[in-house]
Scaffold this motif. Structure first.
Motif, short mmCIF file in Angstrom:
data_model
loop_
_atom_site.label_atom_id
_atom_site.label_comp_id
_atom_site.label_asym_id
_atom_site.label_seq_id
_atom_site.Cartn_x
_atom_site.Cartn_y
_atom_site.Cartn_z
N MET A 1 18.61 47.46 -34.49
CA MET A 1 17.61 47.99 -33.61
C MET A 1 17.61 47.18 -32.32
SD MET A 1 14.42 48.67 -36.16
CE MET A 1 14.80 47.38 -37.33
N LYS A 2 17.51 47.87 -31.22
CA LYS A 2 17.48 47.19 -29.93
C LYS A 2 16.05 47.04 -29.45
CE LYS A 2 22.05 48.46 -28.53
NZ LYS A 2 22.87 49.33 -27.72
N TYR A 3 15.78 45.89 -28.85
CA TYR A 3 14.47 45.58 -28.30
C TYR A 3 14.63 45.06 -26.88
CZ TYR A 3 12.56 45.96 -33.00
OH TYR A 3 12.18 46.44 -34.22
N LEU A 4 13.75 45.52 -26.00
CA LEU A 4 13.69 45.05 -24.63
C LEU A 4 12.54 44.06 -24.54
CD1 LEU A 4 14.24 45.20 -21.53
CD2 LEU A 4 12.57 47.07 -21.49
N MET A 5 12.81 42.90 -23.97
CA MET A 5 11.78 41.89 -23.80
C MET A 5 11.65 41.59 -22.32
SD MET A 5 12.48 39.48 -27.05
CE MET A 5 12.92 40.23 -28.61
N LEU A 6 10.44 41.78 -21.79
CA LEU A 6 10.16 41.50 -20.39
C LEU A 6 9.47 40.15 -20.31
CD1 LEU A 6 8.75 44.95 -19.22
CD2 LEU A 6 11.09 44.08 -19.04
N ILE A 7 9.94 39.32 -19.41
CA ILE A 7 9.38 37.98 -19.23
C ILE A 7 8.55 37.98 -17.96
CG2 ILE A 7 9.91 35.53 -19.06
CD1 ILE A 7 10.81 36.98 -21.71
N TYR A 8 7.27 37.66 -18.09
CA TYR A 8 6.35 37.66 -16.96
C TYR A 8 6.18 36.25 -16.43
CZ TYR A 8 5.13 42.35 -18.42
OH TYR A 8 5.18 43.67 -18.75
N GLY A 9 6.05 36.12 -15.12
CA GLY A 9 5.87 34.81 -14.51
C GLY A 9 4.87 34.86 -13.39
N ASN A 10 4.63 33.70 -12.81
CA ASN A 10 3.69 33.55 -11.72
C ASN A 10 4.38 32.72 -10.64
OD1 ASN A 10 1.63 32.18 -10.06
ND2 ASN A 10 0.20 33.28 -11.38
N GLU A 11 4.54 33.30 -9.46
CA GLU A 11 5.28 32.65 -8.38
C GLU A 11 4.65 31.32 -7.98
OE1 GLU A 11 7.35 33.97 -4.20
OE2 GLU A 11 6.00 35.34 -5.21
N GLU A 12 3.34 31.23 -7.98
CA GLU A 12 2.68 29.98 -7.61
C GLU A 12 3.02 28.87 -8.60
OE1 GLU A 12 -1.52 30.42 -6.94
OE2 GLU A 12 -1.21 32.25 -5.77
N VAL A 13 3.05 29.20 -9.89
CA VAL A 13 3.40 28.20 -10.90
C VAL A 13 4.83 27.74 -10.71
CG1 VAL A 13 3.74 27.82 -13.37
CG2 VAL A 13 1.70 29.02 -12.57
N TRP A 14 5.76 28.71 -10.55
CA TRP A 14 7.17 28.35 -10.37
C TRP A 14 7.37 27.52 -9.12
CZ3 TRP A 14 10.72 28.27 -13.84
CH2 TRP A 14 10.58 29.09 -14.96
N GLY A 15 6.67 27.88 -8.04
CA GLY A 15 6.83 27.15 -6.79
C GLY A 15 6.28 25.74 -6.84
N SER A 16 5.41 25.45 -7.80
CA SER A 16 4.81 24.12 -7.89
C SER A 16 5.57 23.18 -8.82
CB SER A 16 3.36 24.25 -8.37
OG SER A 16 3.32 24.68 -9.72
N LEU A 17 6.59 23.68 -9.52
CA LEU A 17 7.34 22.81 -10.44
C LEU A 17 8.24 21.85 -9.68
CD1 LEU A 17 8.51 25.32 -13.19
CD2 LEU A 17 6.77 23.55 -13.40
N PRO A 18 8.26 20.57 -10.05
CA PRO A 18 9.21 19.64 -9.45
C PRO A 18 10.65 20.07 -9.78
CG PRO A 18 7.52 18.46 -10.69
CD PRO A 18 7.36 19.92 -11.00
N ASP A 19 11.59 19.77 -8.90
CA ASP A 19 12.98 20.19 -9.09
C ASP A 19 13.52 19.81 -10.46
OD1 ASP A 19 13.04 21.35 -6.61
OD2 ASP A 19 14.00 19.63 -5.64
N GLY A 20 13.23 18.62 -10.93
CA GLY A 20 13.73 18.17 -12.23
C GLY A 20 13.20 19.02 -13.37
N ASP A 21 11.91 19.39 -13.31
CA ASP A 21 11.32 20.23 -14.35
C ASP A 21 11.93 21.62 -14.32
OD1 ASP A 21 9.74 18.08 -15.00
OD2 ASP A 21 7.87 18.96 -14.25
N LEU A 22 12.13 22.15 -13.13
CA LEU A 22 12.73 23.47 -13.00
C LEU A 22 14.15 23.47 -13.56
CD1 LEU A 22 12.46 26.37 -12.07
CD2 LEU A 22 13.20 25.64 -9.79
N ALA A 23 14.91 22.45 -13.24
CA ALA A 23 16.28 22.35 -13.76
C ALA A 23 16.28 22.25 -15.28
CB ALA A 23 17.00 21.15 -13.15
N THR A 24 15.33 21.53 -15.85
CA THR A 24 15.23 21.41 -17.31
C THR A 24 14.93 22.77 -17.93
OG1 THR A 24 14.48 19.12 -17.17
CG2 THR A 24 13.93 20.32 -19.20
N LEU A 25 13.97 23.50 -17.37
CA LEU A 25 13.64 24.83 -17.89
C LEU A 25 14.82 25.78 -17.81
CD1 LEU A 25 10.04 25.46 -16.53
CD2 LEU A 25 10.72 24.92 -18.86
N ILE A 26 15.54 25.75 -16.71
CA ILE A 26 16.71 26.61 -16.55
C ILE A 26 17.75 26.26 -17.61
CG2 ILE A 26 18.67 27.15 -15.05
CD1 ILE A 26 16.61 26.91 -12.69
#
Length: 114
Positions: A1-26
């Motif tokens: 069975m196939k499932y579609l998963m949509l990932i929701y985010g918030n631009e303000e939260v993403w924009g406030s992450l330090p570069d190191g944290d963003l790289a870790t999440l990626i």
């Protein structure tokens, strides 16, 4: 069975992450996707690069607006499609995605009609 998963985010939260944290999440998301690819369950995964737009019909004419949004300024930031043996497995995958450090995001899960 196939499932579609949509990932929701918030631009303000993403924009406030330090570069190191963003790289870790990626890196964590890349590892998550690689594990699903290796298991044969990942069909597709894509990030959405532009701001979302919603098209709705109003009086037989298409109207384009920003969105779709949930509450606040959340938007669909990416999606992935999995092909798994059960809904339970799809929900396990959705829960483990949040475990990648995306605690401020949520996933919506839909089953394909096929």
């Amino acid at each position: 069975m196939k499932y579609l998963m949509l990932i929701y985010g918030n631009e303000e939260v993403w924009g406030s992450l330090p570069d190191g944290d963003l790289a870790t999440l990626i890196g964590e998301v890349d590892a998550f996707n690689q594990a699903l690819r290796a298991s044969g369950e990942l069909v597709d995964s894509q990030g959405l690069e532009t701001r979302p737009r919603a098209v709705r019909m109003v009086d037989a004419a298409p109207v384009v607006t920003d969105g779709p949004y949930l509450e606040a300024k959340e938007y669909v930031g990416s999606y992935f499609v999995v092909d798994v043996v059960s809904e339970q497995r799809a929900l396990e995958i959705a829960r483990s995605h949040r475990g990648c450090g995306w605690a401020r995001e949520s996933a919506a899960v839909w089953r394909s009609g096929r």
